[in-house]
Write a protein that holds these residues in place. Structure first.
Motif, short mmCIF file in Angstrom:
data_model
loop_
_atom_site.label_atom_id
_atom_site.label_comp_id
_atom_site.label_asym_id
_atom_site.label_seq_id
_atom_site.Cartn_x
_atom_site.Cartn_y
_atom_site.Cartn_z
N ARG A 9 0.86 -1.19 0.00
CA ARG A 9 0.00 0.00 0.00
C ARG A 9 0.89 1.24 0.00
O ARG A 9 1.79 1.36 0.85
CB ARG A 9 -0.92 0.00 1.22
CG ARG A 9 -2.02 1.08 1.17
CD ARG A 9 -3.02 0.84 2.29
NE ARG A 9 -4.09 1.84 2.32
CZ ARG A 9 -5.22 1.76 1.62
NH1 ARG A 9 -5.41 0.71 0.82
NH2 ARG A 9 -6.15 2.69 1.72
N ALA A 10 0.64 2.15 -0.94
CA ALA A 10 1.50 3.31 -1.12
C ALA A 10 0.70 4.60 -1.11
O ALA A 10 -0.28 4.74 -1.84
CB ALA A 10 2.26 3.20 -2.44
N LEU A 11 1.13 5.55 -0.29
CA LEU A 11 0.57 6.90 -0.32
C LEU A 11 1.55 7.79 -1.06
O LEU A 11 2.72 7.89 -0.68
CB LEU A 11 0.36 7.44 1.10
CG LEU A 11 0.02 8.94 1.18
CD1 LEU A 11 -1.32 9.24 0.51
CD2 LEU A 11 0.03 9.42 2.63
N VAL A 12 1.06 8.44 -2.12
CA VAL A 12 1.87 9.42 -2.86
C VAL A 12 1.23 10.78 -2.62
O VAL A 12 0.13 11.06 -3.12
CB VAL A 12 1.91 9.11 -4.37
CG1 VAL A 12 2.82 10.11 -5.08
CG2 VAL A 12 2.39 7.68 -4.62
N ALA A 32 0.96 -2.00 -6.88
CA ALA A 32 0.76 -1.43 -5.54
C ALA A 32 -0.67 -0.93 -5.40
O ALA A 32 -1.32 -0.52 -6.37
CB ALA A 32 1.74 -0.29 -5.30
N ASP A 33 -1.16 -0.95 -4.17
CA ASP A 33 -2.46 -0.36 -3.84
C ASP A 33 -2.20 1.11 -3.51
O ASP A 33 -1.76 1.45 -2.40
CB ASP A 33 -3.08 -1.08 -2.64
CG ASP A 33 -3.36 -2.54 -2.94
OD1 ASP A 33 -3.69 -2.86 -4.10
OD2 ASP A 33 -3.24 -3.36 -2.01
N VAL A 34 -2.45 1.96 -4.47
CA VAL A 34 -2.04 3.36 -4.37
C VAL A 34 -3.16 4.23 -3.79
O VAL A 34 -4.31 4.13 -4.21
CB VAL A 34 -1.61 3.91 -5.74
CG1 VAL A 34 -1.30 5.41 -5.66
CG2 VAL A 34 -0.40 3.14 -6.26
N VAL A 35 -2.77 5.08 -2.84
CA VAL A 35 -3.66 6.11 -2.32
C VAL A 35 -3.25 7.42 -2.98
O VAL A 35 -2.13 7.90 -2.79
CB VAL A 35 -3.56 6.23 -0.79
CG1 VAL A 35 -4.49 7.34 -0.28
CG2 VAL A 35 -3.88 4.90 -0.13
N VAL A 36 -4.14 7.97 -3.79
CA VAL A 36 -3.88 9.24 -4.47
C VAL A 36 -4.29 10.38 -3.55
O VAL A 36 -5.38 10.37 -2.99
CB VAL A 36 -4.65 9.32 -5.81
CG1 VAL A 36 -4.49 10.70 -6.45
CG2 VAL A 36 -4.16 8.24 -6.76
N HIS A 37 -3.41 11.37 -3.42
CA HIS A 37 -3.69 12.50 -2.52
C HIS A 37 -3.64 13.82 -3.27
O HIS A 37 -2.83 14.02 -4.18
CB HIS A 37 -2.66 12.56 -1.39
CG HIS A 37 -2.61 13.92 -0.74
ND1 HIS A 37 -1.63 14.85 -1.04
CD2 HIS A 37 -3.45 14.53 0.14
CE1 HIS A 37 -1.85 15.96 -0.35
NE2 HIS A 37 -2.94 15.78 0.37
N GLY A 38 -4.50 14.73 -2.87
CA GLY A 38 -4.47 16.09 -3.39
C GLY A 38 -5.37 16.98 -2.56
O GLY A 38 -6.05 16.52 -1.63
N ALA A 74 -4.87 6.59 4.33
CA ALA A 74 -3.68 5.79 3.96
C ALA A 74 -3.61 4.50 4.75
O ALA A 74 -3.17 3.47 4.23
CB ALA A 74 -2.42 6.62 4.18
N GLY A 75 -4.04 4.54 6.00
CA GLY A 75 -4.06 3.33 6.81
C GLY A 75 -2.68 2.74 7.01
O GLY A 75 -1.71 3.46 7.26
N ALA A 76 -2.57 1.42 6.88
CA ALA A 76 -1.30 0.72 7.10
C ALA A 76 -0.45 0.79 5.84
O ALA A 76 -0.20 -0.22 5.17
CB ALA A 76 -1.56 -0.72 7.51
N ALA A 77 0.00 1.99 5.51
CA ALA A 77 0.80 2.18 4.29
C ALA A 77 2.19 1.58 4.46
O ALA A 77 2.83 1.74 5.51
CB ALA A 77 0.90 3.66 3.96
N ASP A 78 2.64 0.89 3.44
CA ASP A 78 4.00 0.35 3.41
C ASP A 78 4.98 1.32 2.78
O ASP A 78 6.19 1.24 3.03
CB ASP A 78 4.03 -0.95 2.59
CG ASP A 78 3.05 -1.98 3.09
OD1 ASP A 78 3.24 -2.46 4.22
OD2 ASP A 78 2.09 -2.30 2.35
#
Length: 260
Positions: A9-12, A32-38, A74-78
């Protein structure tokens, strides 16, 4: 090549456009399980839908409340890619007020610290994680313009090394990807607008090498592409980058010249 990111899991941060979107796109393509942020909800959801993101996080990382909201999604982001930031106006020393310094430091440095403090403890507990700062060559070779921006890049590089020392023997690494001048839409538009007064040519094929020569002399003779930065991030984010920590990976065509 499989970079073995499937299931991670990835937060960008700052991935609703430009360089951040390119990073999110490649990480998602690699599984990857991506979390998109803006901060712009419509634009952030647009990128997330395009790449098949796992989640969308909307929030201003320059505030504790915004960082809390993003961390909850994001949770348990790796993997944490601290890309969000601002360039600011092209001020020189006499024009950059202390308030401008403080604001840019809040956006470019403290926002990254907020996300590190919220997500890295979980990585340590699980014994695996990747923290990647997006820095820049001006961290080590600053120009006279934008002193406050140059200083924030130096801080991002410095905190990444300090964090790497803190994370010794935990299975979590901390590194910097340092881009040169990257051809996102805003840069191409700016360079094209400046071309007539500088005599760089009319077609992009003419303009790019001439603008690169004058703005960012490098060994490749062009601007970098967002996908090339994304590739460096993807390498560091996976198991192939496990023996790299506290390092700066320059992806700048040779703009910054160093023998070490």
């Amino acid at each position: 090549m499989d970079l073995k990111l499937t299931g991670r899991r990835a937060l960008v941060t700052g991935s609703s456009s430009g360089l951040g979107a390119a990073i999110a796109r490649l990480l998602a393509a690699e599984g990857a399980d991506v979390v998109v942020h803006g901060r712009d909800e419509a634009r952030t959801h647009g990128v997330a839908e395009e790449i098949g993101a796992a989640a969308v996080a909307v929030g201003d990382l320059a505030t504790d409340q915004g960082a809390d909201a993003v961390a909850a999604v994001a949770g348990a982001a790796d993997i944490l890619v601290n890309n969000a930031g601002a360039y600011g106006h092209p001020h020189r020393w006499a024009e950059a007020t202390p308030d401008m310094w403080a604001l840019l430091y809040e956006i470019n440095v403290i926002s990254a610290v907020r996300m590190i403090q919220r997500l890295v403890p979980g990585m340590r507990e699980r014994g695996w994680g990747r923290v990647i700062q997006i820095g820049g060559g001006l961290a080590s070779q600053p120009m006279s313009e934008q002193p406050h921006y140059n200083a924030t890049l130096a801080a991002r590089h410095n905190l990444a090394v300090s964090l790497a020392r803190e994370l010794k023997d935990t299975g979590v690494t901390s590194n910097v990807v340092s881009p040169g001048a990257i051809l996102v839409d805003s840069v191409k538009e700016l360079v094209t607008d400046l071309a007539p007064e500088h005599g760089w040519g009319e077609s992009w094929e003419e303009i790019e090498p001439n603008a690169a020569r004058d703005f960012v002399p490098n060994d490749i003779g062009r601007f970098g592409r967002p996908e090339e930065i994304a590739g460096a991030v993807a390498y560091l984010a996976g198991p192939y980058g496990a023996y790299v920590s506290g390092a700066t990976l320059r992806v700048d065509g040779g703009t910054i010249r160093s023998v070490i």
